[in-house]
Write an enzyme that holds these catalytic residues in place. Structure first.
Site, PDB file in Angstrom:
ATOM      1  N   HIS A 148       3.033  -1.412  -3.645  1.00 17.86           N
ATOM      2  CA  HIS A 148       2.651  -2.794  -3.366  1.00 17.86           C
ATOM      3  C   HIS A 148       3.898  -3.646  -3.157  1.00 17.86           C
ATOM      4  O   HIS A 148       5.017  -3.216  -3.436  1.00 17.86           O
ATOM      5  CB  HIS A 148       1.818  -3.378  -4.509  1.00 17.86           C
ATOM      6  CG  HIS A 148       0.408  -2.878  -4.539  1.00 17.86           C
ATOM      7  ND1 HIS A 148       0.055  -1.684  -5.149  1.00 17.86           N
ATOM      8  CD2 HIS A 148      -0.742  -3.393  -4.022  1.00 17.86           C
ATOM      9  CE1 HIS A 148      -1.244  -1.496  -5.016  1.00 17.86           C
ATOM     10  NE2 HIS A 148      -1.754  -2.511  -4.342  1.00 17.86           N
ATOM     11  N   LYS A 152       4.030  -8.258  -6.904  1.00 18.67           N
ATOM     12  CA  LYS A 152       2.865  -7.848  -7.704  1.00 18.67           C
ATOM     13  C   LYS A 152       3.287  -7.660  -9.159  1.00 18.67           C
ATOM     14  O   LYS A 152       4.295  -7.023  -9.444  1.00 18.67           O
ATOM     15  CB  LYS A 152       2.254  -6.554  -7.160  1.00 18.67           C
ATOM     16  CG  LYS A 152       0.960  -6.164  -7.869  1.00 18.67           C
ATOM     17  CD  LYS A 152       0.237  -5.066  -7.126  1.00 18.67           C
ATOM     18  CE  LYS A 152      -1.039  -4.652  -7.843  1.00 18.67           C
ATOM     19  NZ  LYS A 152      -2.004  -5.776  -7.962  1.00 18.67           N
TER      20      LYS A 152
END
Length: 259
Positions: A148, A152
């Site tokens: 990600h 995040k």
């Protein structure tokens, strides 16, 4: 029917995607949008109000569904406000503690609550098949890698945890078989499930399950090219949830069709 959305975290990545998604659809509109941090008065022509005013705005505007992709603490507060107003809630936030999840479940005794770690239809398809793949290859090694963007906060991702639960159910094991990364002398034990979280750049989201053994390997991969896919799924979920009775739901319920 047009679903009227109350969007929290309106100036965040997903808040903006939800507003854009609603603008491009005939079956959805933004009834109200709120944000905790001041400084942005509108997003794509939609007025953004202080999050502290959510309770009064819910009573005034009477939206169909609250849609939340913020953070665990704020999400619990917003869902509580939705429950007080009798407004269903779609929650895409991840990283909840057990206590926070209990609070969301308590709200589902008053309103419909749909909680999902991922609103991509392809991820739901992956969840549907990964258990069978693992069950059909007993004794094979299993590793999960998720990637990600660098902002995040939670790791592993909520989607990765959902995939892991499917793997563990298929193997009949608990989450104590997870091995998060490896360092130094760390030989693989039979039955270990490797878990690796990568955070870099602006990657939207990628999850890959590797099942390997007997001189062969199977890879199951989902890659999201845009956050728009999550916004589309969340709006689909909101439209569906607006027609449901109180209770606890997930995105799989939406894809199974009407009850």
């Amino acid at each position: 029917m047009t679903v009227r959305l109350a969007i929290t975290g309106a100036t965040g990545r997903m808040g903006r995607e939800l507003i854009a998604e609603a603008a491009g659809r005939d079956d959805a509109e933004v009834s109200l949008a709120v944000n905790r941090d001041p400084g942005v008065e509108s997003v794509d022509g939609v007025a953004v109000h202080p999050a502290a005013d959510l309770a009064s705005l819910l009573a005034e505007r009477e939206p169909s569904v609250v849609v939340d992709f913020t953070g665990p603490e704020s999400s619990v507060e917003y869902v509580a406000a939705a429950a007080e107003a009798g407004v269903p809630a779609v929650v895409g936030t991840t990283g909840f503690s057990d206590e926070q999840l209990d609070a969301l479940r308590a709200a589902s005794e008053e309103i419909p609550v749909l909680k999902a770690a991922n609103f991509a239809r392809g991820v739901q398809a992956l969840l549907d098949v990964v258990g069978d793949a693992v069950a059909n290859l007993p004794g094979y090694d299993v590793e999960l890698v998720e990637t990600h963007h660098n902002a995040k906060r939670d790791a592993p991702s909520g989607t990765a945890k959902s995939i892991l639960r499917e793997i563990e159910d298929a193997r009949g094991v608990d989450d104590d078989r997870r091995v998060h990364g490896r360092q130094g002398e760390a030989p693989r034990e039979d039955g270990d499930i490797g878990v690796h979280a990568l955070r870099a750049g602006d990657v939207t989201g990628e999850h890959e399950v590797l099942v390997a053994g007997n001189s062969e390997e199977v890879r199951l991969t989902h890659r999201a090219e845009s956050r728009g896919v999550f916004a589309a799924g969340a709006v689909d979920a909101a439209a569906w949830l607006s027609q449901q009775e109180l209770g606890w739901y997930d995105f799989g319920d939406v894809l199974e069709g009407p009850r």
